[in-house]
Design a protein around this motif. Sequence first.
Motif, PDB file in Angstrom:
ATOM      1  N   LEU A 229      14.152  10.175  -6.455  1.00  0.00           N
ATOM      2  CA  LEU A 229      15.291   9.294  -6.714  1.00  0.00           C
ATOM      3  C   LEU A 229      15.945   8.862  -5.402  1.00  0.00           C
ATOM      4  O   LEU A 229      16.320   7.694  -5.237  1.00  0.00           O
ATOM      5  CB  LEU A 229      16.297  10.001  -7.622  1.00  0.00           C
ATOM      6  N   ARG A 230      16.078   9.808  -4.470  1.00  0.00           N
ATOM      7  CA  ARG A 230      16.621   9.441  -3.153  1.00  0.00           C
ATOM      8  C   ARG A 230      15.674   8.497  -2.424  1.00  0.00           C
ATOM      9  O   ARG A 230      16.119   7.588  -1.711  1.00  0.00           O
ATOM     10  CB  ARG A 230      16.877  10.701  -2.323  1.00  0.00           C
ATOM     11  N   MET A 231      14.381   8.701  -2.590  1.00  0.00           N
ATOM     12  CA  MET A 231      13.383   7.832  -1.970  1.00  0.00           C
ATOM     13  C   MET A 231      13.600   6.381  -2.372  1.00  0.00           C
ATOM     14  O   MET A 231      13.709   5.485  -1.517  1.00  0.00           O
ATOM     15  CB  MET A 231      11.989   8.286  -2.395  1.00  0.00           C
ATOM     16  N   ASP A 232      13.687   6.123  -3.672  1.00  0.00           N
ATOM     17  CA  ASP A 232      13.840   4.749  -4.123  1.00  0.00           C
ATOM     18  C   ASP A 232      15.238   4.212  -3.850  1.00  0.00           C
ATOM     19  O   ASP A 232      15.408   3.011  -3.607  1.00  0.00           O
ATOM     20  CB  ASP A 232      13.509   4.645  -5.618  1.00  0.00           C
ATOM     21  N   ALA A 233      16.239   5.081  -3.871  1.00  0.00           N
ATOM     22  CA  ALA A 233      17.600   4.631  -3.558  1.00  0.00           C
ATOM     23  C   ALA A 233      17.682   4.149  -2.108  1.00  0.00           C
ATOM     24  O   ALA A 233      18.286   3.101  -1.825  1.00  0.00           O
ATOM     25  CB  ALA A 233      18.602   5.756  -3.812  1.00  0.00           C
ATOM     26  N   LEU A 234      17.074   4.887  -1.188  1.00  0.00           N
ATOM     27  CA  LEU A 234      17.079   4.486   0.218  1.00  0.00           C
ATOM     28  C   LEU A 234      16.301   3.186   0.426  1.00  0.00           C
ATOM     29  O   LEU A 234      16.730   2.306   1.180  1.00  0.00           O
ATOM     30  CB  LEU A 234      16.483   5.599   1.080  1.00  0.00           C
ATOM     31  N   ALA A 235      15.155   3.076  -0.248  1.00  0.00           N
ATOM     32  CA  ALA A 235      14.353   1.861  -0.119  1.00  0.00           C
ATOM     33  C   ALA A 235      15.095   0.650  -0.667  1.00  0.00           C
ATOM     34  O   ALA A 235      15.093  -0.429  -0.058  1.00  0.00           O
ATOM     35  CB  ALA A 235      13.019   2.038  -0.841  1.00  0.00           C
ATOM     36  N   LEU A 236      15.745   0.816  -1.821  1.00  0.00           N
ATOM     37  CA  LEU A 236      16.509  -0.290  -2.407  1.00  0.00           C
ATOM     38  C   LEU A 236      17.679  -0.679  -1.513  1.00  0.00           C
ATOM     39  O   LEU A 236      17.924  -1.874  -1.283  1.00  0.00           O
ATOM     40  CB  LEU A 236      17.009   0.107  -3.793  1.00  0.00           C
TER      41      LEU A 236
ATOM     42  N   LEU B  36       0.816  -1.208   0.000  1.00  0.00           N
ATOM     43  CA  LEU B  36       0.000   0.000   0.000  1.00  0.00           C
ATOM     44  C   LEU B  36       0.852   1.262   0.000  1.00  0.00           C
ATOM     45  O   LEU B  36       0.551   2.234  -0.700  1.00  0.00           O
ATOM     46  CB  LEU B  36      -0.940   0.000   1.205  1.00  0.00           C
ATOM     47  N   VAL B  37       1.944   1.249   0.771  1.00  0.00           N
ATOM     48  CA  VAL B  37       2.835   2.408   0.775  1.00  0.00           C
ATOM     49  C   VAL B  37       3.429   2.624  -0.606  1.00  0.00           C
ATOM     50  O   VAL B  37       3.482   3.751  -1.119  1.00  0.00           O
ATOM     51  CB  VAL B  37       3.953   2.217   1.824  1.00  0.00           C
ATOM     52  N   ASN B  38       3.882   1.524  -1.228  1.00  0.00           N
ATOM     53  CA  ASN B  38       4.453   1.627  -2.573  1.00  0.00           C
ATOM     54  C   ASN B  38       3.432   2.088  -3.606  1.00  0.00           C
ATOM     55  O   ASN B  38       3.773   2.777  -4.566  1.00  0.00           O
ATOM     56  CB  ASN B  38       5.031   0.281  -3.004  1.00  0.00           C
ATOM     57  N   THR B  39       2.177   1.698  -3.397  1.00  0.00           N
ATOM     58  CA  THR B  39       1.130   2.041  -4.365  1.00  0.00           C
ATOM     59  C   THR B  39       0.627   3.468  -4.149  1.00  0.00           C
ATOM     60  O   THR B  39       0.677   4.301  -5.056  1.00  0.00           O
ATOM     61  CB  THR B  39      -0.049   1.059  -4.242  1.00  0.00           C
ATOM     62  N   LEU B  40       0.153   3.758  -2.942  1.00  0.00           N
ATOM     63  CA  LEU B  40      -0.442   5.064  -2.678  1.00  0.00           C
ATOM     64  C   LEU B  40       0.606   6.179  -2.727  1.00  0.00           C
ATOM     65  O   LEU B  40       0.280   7.326  -3.051  1.00  0.00           O
ATOM     66  CB  LEU B  40      -1.140   5.050  -1.321  1.00  0.00           C
ATOM     67  N   GLY B  41       1.868   5.852  -2.422  1.00  0.00           N
ATOM     68  CA  GLY B  41       2.913   6.859  -2.509  1.00  0.00           C
ATOM     69  C   GLY B  41       3.230   7.244  -3.935  1.00  0.00           C
ATOM     70  O   GLY B  41       3.603   8.399  -4.217  1.00  0.00           O
TER      71      GLY B  41
ATOM     72  N   LEU C  17      15.162   2.040   9.395  1.00  0.00           N
ATOM     73  CA  LEU C  17      15.575   3.442   9.422  1.00  0.00           C
ATOM     74  C   LEU C  17      15.693   4.012   8.009  1.00  0.00           C
ATOM     75  O   LEU C  17      15.293   5.155   7.757  1.00  0.00           O
ATOM     76  CB  LEU C  17      16.903   3.576  10.166  1.00  0.00           C
ATOM     77  N   LEU C  18      16.215   3.205   7.083  1.00  0.00           N
ATOM     78  CA  LEU C  18      16.305   3.661   5.693  1.00  0.00           C
ATOM     79  C   LEU C  18      14.904   3.823   5.082  1.00  0.00           C
ATOM     80  O   LEU C  18      14.676   4.731   4.275  1.00  0.00           O
ATOM     81  CB  LEU C  18      17.133   2.682   4.866  1.00  0.00           C
ATOM     82  N   SER C  19      13.976   2.965   5.487  1.00  0.00           N
ATOM     83  CA  SER C  19      12.601   3.085   4.990  1.00  0.00           C
ATOM     84  C   SER C  19      11.946   4.369   5.489  1.00  0.00           C
ATOM     85  O   SER C  19      11.204   5.025   4.744  1.00  0.00           O
ATOM     86  CB  SER C  19      11.774   1.876   5.435  1.00  0.00           C
ATOM     87  N   VAL C  20      12.205   4.723   6.737  1.00  0.00           N
ATOM     88  CA  VAL C  20      11.688   5.991   7.261  1.00  0.00           C
ATOM     89  C   VAL C  20      12.259   7.158   6.462  1.00  0.00           C
ATOM     90  O   VAL C  20      11.543   8.088   6.088  1.00  0.00           O
ATOM     91  CB  VAL C  20      12.026   6.130   8.759  1.00  0.00           C
ATOM     92  N   GLY C  21      13.569   7.102   6.192  1.00  0.00           N
ATOM     93  CA  GLY C  21      14.179   8.142   5.369  1.00  0.00           C
ATOM     94  C   GLY C  21      13.567   8.198   3.986  1.00  0.00           C
ATOM     95  O   GLY C  21      13.369   9.281   3.421  1.00  0.00           O
ATOM     96  N   SER C  22      13.243   7.034   3.421  1.00  0.00           N
ATOM     97  CA  SER C  22      12.614   6.977   2.100  1.00  0.00           C
ATOM     98  C   SER C  22      11.246   7.663   2.109  1.00  0.00           C
ATOM     99  O   SER C  22      10.911   8.433   1.204  1.00  0.00           O
ATOM    100  CB  SER C  22      12.474   5.507   1.679  1.00  0.00           C
ATOM    101  N   ILE C  23      10.460   7.397   3.142  1.00  0.00           N
ATOM    102  CA  ILE C  23       9.130   8.015   3.233  1.00  0.00           C
ATOM    103  C   ILE C  23       9.241   9.523   3.421  1.00  0.00           C
ATOM    104  O   ILE C  23       8.436  10.289   2.869  1.00  0.00           O
ATOM    105  CB  ILE C  23       8.339   7.354   4.379  1.00  0.00           C
ATOM    106  N   LEU C  24      10.233   9.973   4.171  1.00  0.00           N
ATOM    107  CA  LEU C  24      10.428  11.420   4.329  1.00  0.00           C
ATOM    108  C   LEU C  24      10.791  12.071   3.003  1.00  0.00           C
ATOM    109  O   LEU C  24      10.350  13.197   2.705  1.00  0.00           O
ATOM    110  CB  LEU C  24      11.519  11.676   5.376  1.00  0.00           C
ATOM    111  N   GLN C  25      11.575  11.380   2.185  1.00  0.00           N
ATOM    112  CA  GLN C  25      11.905  11.905   0.857  1.00  0.00           C
ATOM    113  C   GLN C  25      10.658  11.947  -0.038  1.00  0.00           C
ATOM    114  O   GLN C  25      10.477  12.876  -0.828  1.00  0.00           O
ATOM    115  CB  GLN C  25      12.988  11.060   0.205  1.00  0.00           C
ATOM    116  N   LEU C  26       9.807  10.937   0.090  1.00  0.00           N
ATOM    117  CA  LEU C  26       8.537  10.950  -0.642  1.00  0.00           C
ATOM    118  C   LEU C  26       7.719  12.171  -0.257  1.00  0.00           C
ATOM    119  O   LEU C  26       7.189  12.882  -1.118  1.00  0.00           O
ATOM    120  CB  LEU C  26       7.757   9.668  -0.349  1.00  0.00           C
TER     121      LEU C  26
END
Length: 234
Positions: A168-175, A86-91, A206-215
Motif C-alpha cells: 500500500l505504501r508502494m503504490d501511495a508513493l508512486a501515485l 516493466l517495473v509495474n508488471t514484473l513487480g 525520489l518517491l519512485s525509489v522509495g516505492s521500489i524499496l517498499q516493493l
Amino acid sequence: MAFLAGPRLLDWASSPPHLQFNKFVLTGYRPASSGSGCLRSLFYLHNELGNIYTHGSVLYHLFMCHQGGSAVYARLLALDMCGVCLVNTLGALPIIHCTLACRPWLRPAALVGYTVLSGVAGWRALTAPSTSARLRAFGWQAAARLLVFGARGVGLGSGAPGSLPCYLRMDALALLGGLVNVARLPERWGPGRFDYWGNSHQIMHLLSVGSILQLHAGVVPDLLWAAHHACPRD
C-alpha cells in the motif's frame, strides 16, 4: 562532486521545442550535443543533472539533448516508458502469485490477465500525448493491484504478515510522485527557483525509489512465506 565547466546553457525559450515540457523550469537547459557531449554533461551542472543521478531513467535524461533532435528524444521516451511498464508488471507478478498461492484455479488467470492489461497500459503510455495521459495509462495497472490488495485485506488472498502495508505504501508513493510531476510542484509556485534542484521531476524520482524499496520490503517476506506455506485442503 566537483563540477566541470560546461557549455553555455540555454533558457526555456531558447531550448528545442521537444524539451519545452515544463515552462516553470526557466534556465539550465543543455544545448544540442553529440553522444560524447551528452556523456560529458554527467560532470557539469545543468537542470537535468539531478534527474540523472536520482533515478533509473539515466539514458533518457542523459541523452535527451542529443543533436538528433525530436526523433532521438521520442525513442528515448519510448524506452523510458517501457522501463516503467516493466517495473509495474514484473513487480506485481510475485505479489499476485503469493496472494493467490492457495487458489491455483485463479492464479494463472490473474497472472495472465495482469500481463495483458500491462501490455495495453504500456501501449497507451507510449502513445500518450501528455504527462497526465501517461499517468492515467499506468493507472489501470494500479487499479488492478488494488483489487489484489483488497482480496488479501479481506481474507480472500494469502501472503506474509506485514507485506500488505508495504504494498500500500508502494503504490501511495508512486501515485504521489506521479501527481507531483503532473502538477509541476513546487516550481509552479516559484518559476525559476527550482530549475536545478528540488523540482517536481526530481521529487517524483525520489518517491519512485522509495516505492521500489517498499516493493522489495514486501516481496521478499512474501516469497519466503510462499516457499514454506502449506495451503489447507478443501
